[in-house]
Write an enzyme that holds these catalytic residues in place. Structure first.
Site, PDB file in Angstrom:
ATOM      1  N   THR A 247       0.851  -1.202   0.000  1.00 15.21           N
ATOM      2  CA  THR A 247       0.000   0.000   0.000  1.00 15.21           C
ATOM      3  C   THR A 247       0.887   1.253   0.000  1.00 15.21           C
ATOM      4  O   THR A 247       2.064   1.185   0.349  1.00 15.21           O
ATOM      5  CB  THR A 247      -0.927   0.013   1.231  1.00 15.21           C
TER       6      THR A 247
ATOM      7  N   LYS B 262       6.905   2.215   3.511  1.00 12.77           N
ATOM      8  CA  LYS B 262       7.955   2.795   4.366  1.00 12.77           C
ATOM      9  C   LYS B 262       7.407   3.495   5.602  1.00 12.77           C
ATOM     10  O   LYS B 262       8.129   3.690   6.576  1.00 12.77           O
ATOM     11  CB  LYS B 262       8.782   3.794   3.541  1.00 12.77           C
TER      12      LYS B 262
ATOM     13  N   VAL C 130      13.842  -0.218   0.640  1.00 10.72           N
ATOM     14  CA  VAL C 130      15.077   0.528   0.362  1.00 10.72           C
ATOM     15  C   VAL C 130      15.721  -0.028  -0.901  1.00 10.72           C
ATOM     16  O   VAL C 130      15.971  -1.219  -1.009  1.00 10.72           O
ATOM     17  CB  VAL C 130      16.094   0.385   1.521  1.00 10.72           C
TER      18      VAL C 130
ATOM     19  N   GLU D 190       6.155   8.564  -5.564  1.00  7.27           N
ATOM     20  CA  GLU D 190       5.138   8.164  -4.605  1.00  7.27           C
ATOM     21  C   GLU D 190       3.788   8.679  -5.067  1.00  7.27           C
ATOM     22  O   GLU D 190       3.715   9.618  -5.864  1.00  7.27           O
ATOM     23  CB  GLU D 190       5.455   8.766  -3.230  1.00  7.27           C
TER      24      GLU D 190
ATOM     25  N   LYS E 193      13.863   5.938   4.206  1.00  5.20           N
ATOM     26  CA  LYS E 193      14.777   4.834   3.890  1.00  5.20           C
ATOM     27  C   LYS E 193      16.008   4.872   4.784  1.00  5.20           C
ATOM     28  O   LYS E 193      16.530   3.829   5.197  1.00  5.20           O
ATOM     29  CB  LYS E 193      15.167   4.890   2.410  1.00  5.20           C
TER      30      LYS E 193
END
Ligand code: HSE
Length: 338
Positions: free
Chosen positions: A95, A124, A151, A209, A224
């Site tokens: 997601t 993340k 990452v 994103e 990250k």
């Protein structure tokens, strides 16, 4: 292995495609027969104990009718409800990242962990906000928590770090951790494209994103970095600890000026005692100078010097490959425990 998949964006769909395309190899090489027993997007979740046909899932998604998938035995209004009712070995979270409160991903990961599912996530948000708590819960419940795809996209940064640290100690991590901003800076440098045009291209290519400000403001890089700092440097740190400057203020003039000095402007994340993200001028011949949406990560070790890994840091298939790598790792641990 029974999979529950949350998210059918670029990465989720690429994963379903890979599961279909690599079905025979996965069985032949790893004894891994994957069954998608539940899959969901924002419209809801469909489930089937014997596994849903990946091609049918993709087709239903393409038509915007996932909830009407004919072969589904059960339908749920959301993933939390599905996780209460479906039995599975692995919960895969593909997601979109939310760095405000990590939701709904955080609650889904928590619930799946409490239900004894191993976790493979590329989201993340929860890890950047609460890595120590999530890792501790997974350990207490005896489930695996894997997050290779958070990452470096397709490149195995975390696995590489683990090898570097096996007989040594990593003291510093630095690198280019965001494909979108690297793509924008490269286009500004090489083609003279404007910031806005380059960002549009990065979005079209599926690097950015859902909320691209996460990329350009340096927040994605910071997430990250936090994940690396926790997983590699064993620091118990969160996003609030990172000093962050994005690339919005970088101008075409600065890019040209850096070029005249034999340098390039890159968005660099750095973690040692402190965590920082900011645009820096680095020499053009620096090993971190990678182009387009590539990522580069350099680990400084106490005894064996510096090791750099470069590769494609963003993209659907790249990230989906990292998910499959984690799924294989879960399978191998399950086997070794039998
Ligand atoms: N938006 C991210 C990037 C995707 O551009 O690197 C991969 O994490």
């Amino acid at each position: 292995m029974r999979l529950v998949l949350a998210g059918l964006g670029v990465v989720g769909r690429s994963l379903v495609e890979l599961i279909a395309a690599r079905r025979e190899e996965l069985v032949r090489y790893y004894g891994l027969a994957l069954r998608i027993v539940a899959v969901g997007d924002r419209s809801g979740v469909v489930a089937g104990r014997h596994g849903l046909n990946p091609e049918n899932v993709l087709d239903a998604k393409r038509r915007g009718r996932l909830k009407e998938l004919g072969e589904a035995e059960t339908r749920f209004s959301d993933m939390l409800e599905a996780l209460d009712n479906v039995d599975a070995d692995i919960f895969i979270d593909a997601t979109p990242t939310n760095i405000k409160d990590g939701e709904p991903s955080y609650s889904m990961i928590r619930k799946a962990t409490l239900r004894g599912m191993n976790i493979v996530t590329v989201n993340k948000g929860p890890l950047a906000l609460a890595f120590p708590a999530i890792a501790e819960l997974a350990e207490r419940r005896g489930v695996m928590l894997r997050f290779s795809g958070t990452v470096g996209g397709g490149m195995p940064v975390l696995e590489f770090a683990k090898e570097c640290a096996r007989a040594d100690e990593i003291t510093q991590i630095e690198g280019i951790l965001n494909g979108t901003t690297n793509y924008i800076l490269t286009q500004m440098e090489d083609t003279g494209l404007s910031f806005a045009e380059a960002l549009k291209q990065a979005q079209d290519k599926g690097y950015a994103e859902r909320d691209p400000s996460l990329d350009v403001k340096g927040l994605d890089t910071a997430c990250k970095l936090v994940i690396l700092a926790n997983a590699v440097l064993k620091l118990k740190t969160t996003l609030a600890d990172v000093n962050i400057t994005g690339i919005e203020e970088v101008t075409q003039e600065e890019v040209r000026e850096a070029k005249r000095e034999g340098k390039v402007i890159k968005l660099i994340g750095r973690a040692s005692d402190e965590l920082t993200v900011k645009p820096e001028r680095i020499p053009a011949n620096d090993t971190l100078n990678v182009k387009e949406a590539m990522n580069a990560v350099r680990f400084t070790t106490r005894y064996s010097g510096r090791h750099t890994i470069t590769g494609r840091g963003a993209g659907g298939y790249e990230t989906a490959t990292a998910i499959l790598r984690d799924v294989i790792a879960v399978k191998q641990r399950v086997i070794s425990e039998v």
